[in-house]
Design a protein around this motif. Sequence first.
Motif, PDB file in Angstrom:
ATOM      1  N   TYR A  75     -22.812 -20.513 -70.707  1.00  0.00           N
ATOM      2  CA  TYR A  75     -23.633 -21.710 -70.825  1.00  0.00           C
ATOM      3  C   TYR A  75     -23.063 -22.832 -69.975  1.00  0.00           C
ATOM      4  O   TYR A  75     -21.863 -23.131 -70.048  1.00  0.00           O
ATOM      5  N   TYR A  76     -23.960 -23.453 -69.189  1.00  0.00           N
ATOM      6  CA  TYR A  76     -23.617 -24.670 -68.457  1.00  0.00           C
ATOM      7  C   TYR A  76     -24.132 -25.854 -69.269  1.00  0.00           C
ATOM      8  O   TYR A  76     -25.338 -26.104 -69.323  1.00  0.00           O
ATOM      9  N   ALA A  77     -23.239 -26.553 -69.932  1.00  0.00           N
ATOM     10  CA  ALA A  77     -23.642 -27.686 -70.763  1.00  0.00           C
ATOM     11  C   ALA A  77     -23.767 -28.930 -69.889  1.00  0.00           C
ATOM     12  O   ALA A  77     -22.819 -29.334 -69.225  1.00  0.00           O
ATOM     13  N   GLU A  78     -24.942 -29.521 -69.911  1.00  0.00           N
ATOM     14  CA  GLU A  78     -25.275 -30.606 -68.981  1.00  0.00           C
ATOM     15  C   GLU A  78     -25.629 -31.868 -69.760  1.00  0.00           C
ATOM     16  O   GLU A  78     -26.548 -31.854 -70.592  1.00  0.00           O
ATOM     17  N   PRO A  79     -24.910 -32.970 -69.531  1.00  0.00           N
ATOM     18  CA  PRO A  79     -25.251 -34.216 -70.220  1.00  0.00           C
ATOM     19  C   PRO A  79     -26.580 -34.774 -69.724  1.00  0.00           C
ATOM     20  O   PRO A  79     -26.877 -34.746 -68.527  1.00  0.00           O
ATOM     21  N   MET A  80     -27.362 -35.301 -70.645  1.00  0.00           N
ATOM     22  CA  MET A  80     -28.642 -35.910 -70.304  1.00  0.00           C
ATOM     23  C   MET A  80     -28.463 -37.394 -70.001  1.00  0.00           C
ATOM     24  O   MET A  80     -27.540 -38.030 -70.510  1.00  0.00           O
ATOM     25  N   PRO A  81     -29.319 -37.964 -69.164  1.00  0.00           N
ATOM     26  CA  PRO A  81     -29.229 -39.409 -68.917  1.00  0.00           C
ATOM     27  C   PRO A  81     -29.510 -40.197 -70.186  1.00  0.00           C
ATOM     28  O   PRO A  81     -30.235 -39.737 -71.067  1.00  0.00           O
ATOM     29  N   GLY A  82     -28.921 -41.356 -70.273  1.00  0.00           N
ATOM     30  CA  GLY A  82     -29.110 -42.190 -71.451  1.00  0.00           C
ATOM     31  C   GLY A  82     -28.329 -43.478 -71.319  1.00  0.00           C
ATOM     32  O   GLY A  82     -27.715 -43.743 -70.275  1.00  0.00           O
ATOM     33  N   PRO A  83     -28.321 -44.285 -72.359  1.00  0.00           N
ATOM     34  CA  PRO A  83     -27.685 -45.608 -72.284  1.00  0.00           C
ATOM     35  C   PRO A  83     -26.184 -45.568 -72.066  1.00  0.00           C
ATOM     36  O   PRO A  83     -25.604 -46.582 -71.650  1.00  0.00           O
ATOM     37  N   ASP A 122     -27.887 -41.054 -63.629  1.00  0.00           N
ATOM     38  CA  ASP A 122     -28.254 -39.750 -64.162  1.00  0.00           C
ATOM     39  C   ASP A 122     -27.122 -38.756 -63.887  1.00  0.00           C
ATOM     40  O   ASP A 122     -26.798 -38.483 -62.731  1.00  0.00           O
ATOM     41  N   PRO A 123     -26.482 -38.194 -64.924  1.00  0.00           N
ATOM     42  CA  PRO A 123     -25.353 -37.294 -64.699  1.00  0.00           C
ATOM     43  C   PRO A 123     -25.756 -35.854 -64.389  1.00  0.00           C
ATOM     44  O   PRO A 123     -24.889 -35.028 -64.070  1.00  0.00           O
ATOM     45  N   ARG A 124     -27.043 -35.547 -64.471  1.00  0.00           N
ATOM     46  CA  ARG A 124     -27.463 -34.159 -64.302  1.00  0.00           C
ATOM     47  C   ARG A 124     -27.307 -33.685 -62.866  1.00  0.00           C
ATOM     48  O   ARG A 124     -27.354 -34.473 -61.910  1.00  0.00           O
ATOM     49  N   LEU A 125     -27.142 -32.385 -62.712  1.00  0.00           N
ATOM     50  CA  LEU A 125     -27.141 -31.766 -61.394  1.00  0.00           C
ATOM     51  C   LEU A 125     -28.578 -31.645 -60.910  1.00  0.00           C
ATOM     52  O   LEU A 125     -29.398 -31.009 -61.575  1.00  0.00           O
ATOM     53  N   PRO A 126     -28.913 -32.240 -59.775  1.00  0.00           N
ATOM     54  CA  PRO A 126     -30.306 -32.195 -59.309  1.00  0.00           C
ATOM     55  C   PRO A 126     -30.764 -30.776 -58.973  1.00  0.00           C
ATOM     56  O   PRO A 126     -29.941 -29.883 -58.737  1.00  0.00           O
ATOM     57  N   GLN A 127     -32.063 -30.600 -58.946  1.00  0.00           N
ATOM     58  CA  GLN A 127     -32.619 -29.343 -58.459  1.00  0.00           C
ATOM     59  C   GLN A 127     -32.187 -29.147 -57.011  1.00  0.00           C
ATOM     60  O   GLN A 127     -32.127 -30.085 -56.230  1.00  0.00           O
ATOM     61  N   GLY A 128     -31.889 -27.897 -56.655  1.00  0.00           N
ATOM     62  CA  GLY A 128     -31.468 -27.628 -55.289  1.00  0.00           C
ATOM     63  C   GLY A 128     -30.653 -26.352 -55.205  1.00  0.00           C
ATOM     64  O   GLY A 128     -30.573 -25.569 -56.169  1.00  0.00           O
ATOM     65  N   PHE A 148     -28.399 -23.067 -68.281  1.00  0.00           N
ATOM     66  CA  PHE A 148     -28.218 -24.495 -68.535  1.00  0.00           C
ATOM     67  C   PHE A 148     -28.694 -24.845 -69.940  1.00  0.00           C
ATOM     68  O   PHE A 148     -29.761 -24.407 -70.371  1.00  0.00           O
ATOM     69  N   ILE A 149     -27.877 -25.639 -70.633  1.00  0.00           N
ATOM     70  CA  ILE A 149     -28.286 -26.242 -71.899  1.00  0.00           C
ATOM     71  C   ILE A 149     -27.981 -27.737 -71.804  1.00  0.00           C
ATOM     72  O   ILE A 149     -27.032 -28.140 -71.125  1.00  0.00           O
ATOM     73  N   GLN A 150     -28.777 -28.560 -72.447  1.00  0.00           N
ATOM     74  CA  GLN A 150     -28.628 -30.008 -72.343  1.00  0.00           C
ATOM     75  C   GLN A 150     -28.121 -30.591 -73.662  1.00  0.00           C
ATOM     76  O   GLN A 150     -28.408 -30.065 -74.734  1.00  0.00           O
ATOM     77  N   PHE A 151     -27.367 -31.668 -73.550  1.00  0.00           N
ATOM     78  CA  PHE A 151     -26.895 -32.365 -74.746  1.00  0.00           C
ATOM     79  C   PHE A 151     -26.920 -33.864 -74.500  1.00  0.00           C
ATOM     80  O   PHE A 151     -26.915 -34.329 -73.355  1.00  0.00           O
ATOM     81  N   GLU A 152     -26.963 -34.610 -75.596  1.00  0.00           N
ATOM     82  CA  GLU A 152     -26.967 -36.068 -75.530  1.00  0.00           C
ATOM     83  C   GLU A 152     -25.577 -36.620 -75.837  1.00  0.00           C
ATOM     84  O   GLU A 152     -24.864 -36.080 -76.674  1.00  0.00           O
ATOM     85  N   ASN A 153     -25.233 -37.697 -75.151  1.00  0.00           N
ATOM     86  CA  ASN A 153     -24.003 -38.421 -75.462  1.00  0.00           C
ATOM     87  C   ASN A 153     -24.330 -39.537 -76.449  1.00  0.00           C
ATOM     88  O   ASN A 153     -25.043 -40.475 -76.116  1.00  0.00           O
ATOM     89  N   ALA A 171     -24.823 -28.415 -78.684  1.00  0.00           N
ATOM     90  CA  ALA A 171     -25.950 -27.712 -78.069  1.00  0.00           C
ATOM     91  C   ALA A 171     -25.760 -26.200 -78.038  1.00  0.00           C
ATOM     92  O   ALA A 171     -26.663 -25.474 -77.652  1.00  0.00           O
ATOM     93  N   MET A 172     -24.603 -25.727 -78.458  1.00  0.00           N
ATOM     94  CA  MET A 172     -24.309 -24.289 -78.428  1.00  0.00           C
ATOM     95  C   MET A 172     -24.899 -23.591 -79.652  1.00  0.00           C
ATOM     96  O   MET A 172     -25.139 -24.209 -80.690  1.00  0.00           O
ATOM     97  N   PRO A 173     -25.134 -22.273 -79.555  1.00  0.00           N
ATOM     98  CA  PRO A 173     -25.720 -21.530 -80.684  1.00  0.00           C
ATOM     99  C   PRO A 173     -24.814 -21.564 -81.914  1.00  0.00           C
ATOM    100  O   PRO A 173     -23.636 -21.221 -81.840  1.00  0.00           O
ATOM    101  N   LYS A 174     -25.374 -21.949 -83.030  1.00  0.00           N
ATOM    102  CA  LYS A 174     -24.629 -22.071 -84.276  1.00  0.00           C
ATOM    103  C   LYS A 174     -24.150 -20.696 -84.753  1.00  0.00           C
ATOM    104  O   LYS A 174     -24.872 -19.705 -84.680  1.00  0.00           O
ATOM    105  N   GLY A 175     -22.903 -20.658 -85.225  1.00  0.00           N
ATOM    106  CA  GLY A 175     -22.381 -19.449 -85.838  1.00  0.00           C
ATOM    107  C   GLY A 175     -22.050 -18.326 -84.886  1.00  0.00           C
ATOM    108  O   GLY A 175     -21.849 -17.186 -85.323  1.00  0.00           O
ATOM    109  N   GLU A 176     -21.964 -18.601 -83.592  1.00  0.00           N
ATOM    110  CA  GLU A 176     -21.605 -17.573 -82.610  1.00  0.00           C
ATOM    111  C   GLU A 176     -20.250 -17.904 -82.001  1.00  0.00           C
ATOM    112  O   GLU A 176     -19.987 -19.046 -81.627  1.00  0.00           O
ATOM    113  N   ASN A 177     -19.389 -16.893 -81.912  1.00  0.00           N
ATOM    114  CA  ASN A 177     -18.072 -17.076 -81.318  1.00  0.00           C
ATOM    115  C   ASN A 177     -18.190 -17.718 -79.943  1.00  0.00           C
ATOM    116  O   ASN A 177     -19.089 -17.369 -79.162  1.00  0.00           O
ATOM    117  N   PHE A 178     -17.270 -18.631 -79.637  1.00  0.00           N
ATOM    118  CA  PHE A 178     -17.327 -19.282 -78.324  1.00  0.00           C
ATOM    119  C   PHE A 178     -15.915 -19.527 -77.798  1.00  0.00           C
ATOM    120  O   PHE A 178     -14.948 -19.652 -78.557  1.00  0.00           O
TER     121      PHE A 178
END
Length: 334
Positions: free
Chosen positions: A45-53, A58-64, A77-82, A100-107
């Motif tokens: 999983y690539y955890a990506e912060p979402m834009p916000g206050p 914008d911290p996201r990696l642009p399309q490309g 890619f999975i997104q999360f909020e700060n 943002a990761m799957p609950k109850g799964e080893n990581f």
Amino acid sequence: MAKKSAKNSTFNIMIVVQDGRLAYEAALFAASLRHTNPDFAGKLYYAEPMPGPLWKADPRLPQGELRDLLIELGGEFIQFENRVFGQSYPYGNKIEALAAMPKGENFVFFDTDTLITGDLANVPFDFSRPSASLRRENTWPQLELYGPGYGATWKSLYDKFDLDFDSALDLNHPDEYWRRYPYYNAGYFFYKCPQQFGVRFLEYAKAIRDDAPPELICQVLDPWLDQVALPLVIHSFGGGKHTLPRGLLDGDISCHYRMLPLLYAREGTHVVDLLEEITAPNKLKKVLKGSNVIKRMIYQGRGHKTRDLFDQNDLPRKEQAIRNRIKKAGFWMR
């Protein structure tokens, strides 16, 4: 060779990805994982912060091409909020992303500036007993002449969260020697549920930031906050320093290189060879040359010039001394 742990053989991996250096490091990580673990059974999983206050931009990696490459290398890619950290403390991403990761799964979390150099199936993880990287120096706490020592500083934190301090000590080391105390590098850590771990990690880190014990009054928490809270979280879940055999992660099976000049300066030949093998295909080279550091260190040979400055069997004891020699030669990049 360590035995595979049958009951914990499947797990997910999380790394944090955002625009800039971390995205290129993520490509190196993913390429190394794919090369050394082609049959990896979990998800990357690539955890990506979402834009916000809490972000100025914008911290996201642009399309490309780089984003496309990361997906092609097998990650999702999975997104999360700060809600607590963000621009003011980007190291907090590794804490908040766990939600943002799957609950109850080893990581297993890895910093992006890591290469997977061997078969992860040979790491006997016990996901019910978390641990983290022991590849660290005595960077925290920094003791004042008349201030509290290591013991009093760490005990104040364990007391704050009603944790048993004495059981966290490594009694192989004497009083007031830093290795006696529960300090980790946050370059990797693992547990059986990312959301449980993340909730407590966030709770502890926020409480330390906002209401530190008096013993920490002279201590700097940026950038060390994650590594101050991490031992407490690990201990609260019944983990500790030695729940993994030595020499596997941060050894034969992973390499937390930190920065490419440091990789070339101090890591084993097998790490350098792996890095150059996974970055050789033209499809990757075309994209990775977008990073000036990767272009100059790997493709234009600056890495080997850096390596020639050192005897890898007789390196300076402190990382800062390695950095200083590289800088003096004009080869430092980050």
